[in-house]
Design an enzyme around this catalytic site. Structure first.
Site, PDB file in Angstrom:
ATOM      1  N   THR A  69       0.637   4.842   0.666  1.00 11.01           N
ATOM      2  CA  THR A  69       0.735   5.895   1.676  1.00 11.01           C
ATOM      3  C   THR A  69       1.203   5.366   3.023  1.00 11.01           C
ATOM      4  O   THR A  69       0.620   4.449   3.589  1.00 11.01           O
ATOM      5  CB  THR A  69      -0.632   6.592   1.855  1.00 11.01           C
ATOM      6  N   ASP A  74       0.878  -1.164   0.000  1.00  6.26           N
ATOM      7  CA  ASP A  74       0.000   0.000   0.000  1.00  6.26           C
ATOM      8  C   ASP A  74       0.922   1.221   0.000  1.00  6.26           C
ATOM      9  O   ASP A  74       1.923   1.239   0.710  1.00  6.26           O
ATOM     10  CB  ASP A  74      -0.883   0.001   1.241  1.00  6.26           C
ATOM     11  N   ASP A 107      -0.485  -0.050   6.516  1.00  3.86           N
ATOM     12  CA  ASP A 107      -0.417   0.583   7.835  1.00  3.86           C
ATOM     13  C   ASP A 107      -1.728   1.177   8.291  1.00  3.86           C
ATOM     14  O   ASP A 107      -1.791   1.760   9.365  1.00  3.86           O
ATOM     15  CB  ASP A 107       0.651   1.676   7.846  1.00  3.86           C
TER      16      ASP A 107
END
Length: 700
Positions: A394, A392, A593
């Site tokens: 970001t 992912d 995250d």
């Protein structure tokens, strides 16, 4: 009657007993297991998109899942069940206490004392040192049957009968030493595990009528109105019923920009109110919060064994009767008690049972000391097998913090003056954009001016007097629509900057647009090199997922050397990509995250979360990077590969050397003492080799 189809899952095959448009009932014998953690199972399945309720009926051995009409839930449901294996079973014991050396000292003292004490005193000393092994063997034989402990006791007993006290003492000492070393490495791993569980807040303010009352967190009930001020962490999952504020969700969503929270906004435990004051109606408290439910899973994770460990233990137990059989056959065929004793002094299972878990736990401890926490043996084993890694964007491939990239002027003010003005106005504003602007001014050694009449407008911007100028800094909506300042001159270039993933701060002075400041979330400095190195380590497919615009996503992917990128992704799309790759037979690692990454982290063979990620992401992942550095992923991969190689090497060495020892014993070429030395030397050597994995600095 139609035959039920059975589907393999992580803990047992499951059959679909009944299915409608809004409900599916699964049946499996394991669902009636008293050790099943129904709360964890139900709460995790409730995270699946479209699921409205989950209920386990242990008496009927069934699992009922209710979902939205028209939503196909079967495949994601079974995919999620595949991730559980032993994780949904509660540990039967608490984390071990610090191991002690009492048994090792006892056996060692008895053994060494015989070297200096009189002959007549050696017999009772030998029996005293061997007593724990003998008693354990008897207990195991009575309650569990023919196991390794029985063989250990039989070998020691035979040596005692033959009055071979030196060999008996040696074996007793090495067995106790091995047990201590294994317990010691497990204890170190357990301590690393417990250090990751953050304690809850002890007290919180609640609103009762018109009165604010401070109460212990344990007294907060569902429906309580919890008051959270600026800078405080939200301790419950709930709904905003009063107030307005900015919430820093970096620890939950992974996004760098805070979001506005107002009436009826949903908020999560673990997020922080960056600005404002909120009254939150608690929906989930205490043990019902997601974090609390999965904390138990973390505590239990090291209690479970990997497939490799289970296989090693099975082989070890099967070798016990084989060794007995060979010894008995040797005695019957040769009538040579000496040869039979030599054979029975060899124990294949000793090294097999000790080395595999010791190697795995030592590697887990080593990884933790280098900033990588691996949640259990199976996670380590899976890490060695992955061939595809999905990132992912970001907060993982990028820093998750903003940096100034462009300053464009639309007035007589130059770039330096625009930055000075904006930074002076934003200096005391707790917002990522404000922090980035102030940091850039400091970086350029630009002194800030005194400000006055500062007014922060939540989620919009700031109004302040910088020197004699009235300065407005904020979003286009704030400057153009709220303050009626013409921003059309910046529209074209602002659109171009946004397409590259940049955020825009508008700066106006005395009613006129002065300029704009563009900020971007830049890639981590190590990202490109880590991706390149992972490919060299056998991970041939690297993928990036992001909700960003197409142009932004492709620009960042190209910069990082990633050829496969999926853009404008919704949270549920990430899980779909993971499941699609798994259906292709790929071994997947997912790095994320945010709370919206949790389903993908759980579904992947290895879920990897960042240290500053969401609590839910951390709790549902298999690997947590304790340092904010992607090189930890490479270290975890190298550690896992090295561990599996060591296990294979020591297993082959153990079987090979012990087989040679057995053959020499059958042929009468070596004595029982020589056989015991060869066997125990092999065990000790391979064990020490496995323990060397706990040394840091060996993963490069």
């Amino acid at each position: 009657m139609t035959k039920k189809k059975h589907y393999p899952t992580g803990f047992e095959s499951v059959s679909i007993a009944h299915k409608t448009d809004t409900r599916i009932r699964l049946k499996a014998g394991v669902l009636g297991n008293p050790a099943l953690d129904c709360t964890l199972l139900e709460s995790t399945l409730e995270c699946i998109s479209g699921v409205t309720a989950v209920r386990v009926n242990q008496r009927a051995n069934t699992l009922v899942v209710e979902h939205e009409k028209g939503t196909e839930i079967t495949e994601p449901l079974l995919s999620t069940l595949q991730t559980f294996s032993h994780a949904v079973f509660q540990a039967e014991e608490e984390l071990v206490d610090s191991p002690d050396l009492i048994n090792v000292y006892w056996a060692g003292s008895m053994w060494l004392s015989k070297l200096i004490l009189p002959q007549w005193f050696r017999t009772p000393l030998t029996f005293a040192g061997a007593a724990p092994v003998l008693l354990k063997g008897i207990d195991t034989l009575v309650n569990e049957g023919l196991k390794v402990e029985v063989l250990d006791a039989a070998v020691v007993s035979m040596l005692l009968v033959r009055k071979d006290y030196f060999t008996a003492g040696s074996i007793t000492f090495l067995l106790n030493l091995g047990h201590y070393l294994e317990a010691s490495t497990q204890y170190k791993s357990d301590r690393m595990l417990k250090s990751l569980i953050k304690p809850d807040a002890e007290h919180v303010w609640i609103l009762e009528g018109q009165t604010e009352k401070k109460v212990p967190i344990g007294e907060v009930l569902v429906g309580s109105l919890v008051i959270i001020g600026s800078g405080e962490m939200i301790p419950v999952d709930g709904i905003v019923r009063g107030g307005e504020g900015l919430i820093n969700q970096a620890s939950v969503t992974g996004e760098s920009l805070p979001v506005t929270a107002g009436c009826d906004s949903e908020v999560y435990a673990g997020t922080v109110v960056a600005e404002g004051r909120l009254i939150i109606e608690a929906r989930k408290v205490g043990a019902e919060t997601t974090t609390a439910r999965i904390a138990k899973f973390i505590n239990n994770s090291l209690k479970n064994r990997s497939n490799t460990e289970v296989q090693a233990f099975k082989i070890a137990d099967r070798m016990v009767p084989v060794t007995f059989g060979i010894g008995l056959a040797t005695l019957l065929l040769t009538r040579d008690f000496r040869r039979a004793s030599s054979v029975l002094s060899v124990d294949y299972s000793c090294a097999l049972k000790l080395v595999t878990p010791t190697a795995i736990k030592s590697s887990m401890y080593c990884a933790a000391s280098e900033g990588i926490f691996i949640k259990g043996a199976q996670s380590l084993e899976n890490m060695a097998q992955i061939d595809t890694i999905i990132f992912d964007k970001t907060g993982t491939l990028t820093k998750g913090t903003l940096e100034v990239s462009d300053i464009i002027t639309f007035s007589e003010m130059d770039e330096r003056e625009i930055l000075r003005t904006a930074a002076s106005a934003e200096e005391h504003y707790s917002h990522p954009i404000a922090s980035a602007v102030v940091k850039e001014a400091e970086k350029r050694n630009i002194p800030l001016e005194e400000t006055g009449e500062v007014d922060f407008i939540i989620a919009h911007g700031v109004s302040a007097y910088v020197g004699k100028k009235h300065v407005l800094a904020g979003s286009r909506h704030f400057i153009h629509e709220d303050e009626h300042i013409d921003c059309s001159a910046a529209d074209e270039i602002s659109d171009k900057l946004r397409k590259t993933g940049k955020s825009i701060l508008y700066v106006a002075c005395d009613g006129v647009l002065a300029g704009i400041i563009a900020l971007k979330d830049v890639p981590r400095s190590e990202s490109a090199q880590v991706i390149k190195d992972l490919k060299k380590r056998g991970i041939d497919r690297v993928v990036m997922l992001t909700g960003d615009h197409r142009d932004t996503a492709k620009h960042i992917a190209k910069e990082l050397g990633i050829s496969e990128v999926y853009f404008e992704m919704k949270p549920e799309d990430k899980l779909e990509v993971v499941n699609r790759f798994k259906a292709e037979g790929r071994k997947i690692a997912f790095v994320g995250d945010g709370v919206n990454d949790a389903p993908a982290l759980l579904s992947a063979h290895v879920g990897i979360s960042m240290p500053e990620g969401a609590d839910l992401a951390r709790e549902t992942s298999d690997v947590i990077l304790l340092r904010n550095d992607l090189r930890g992923i490479l270290t975890a991969r190298i550690t896992a590969e090295r561990t599996m190689k060591v296990i294979k090497r020591v297993s082959v060495a153990n079987i090979g050397i012990n087989t040679v020892t057995v053959l020499l014993s059958v042929m009468g070429r070596i004595s029982p003492l020589q056989s015991a030395v060869m066997h125990n030397g092999t065990t000790l050597g391979t064990l020490l080799y496995a323990l060397s994995l706990s040394q840091s600095g060996r993963t490069k």
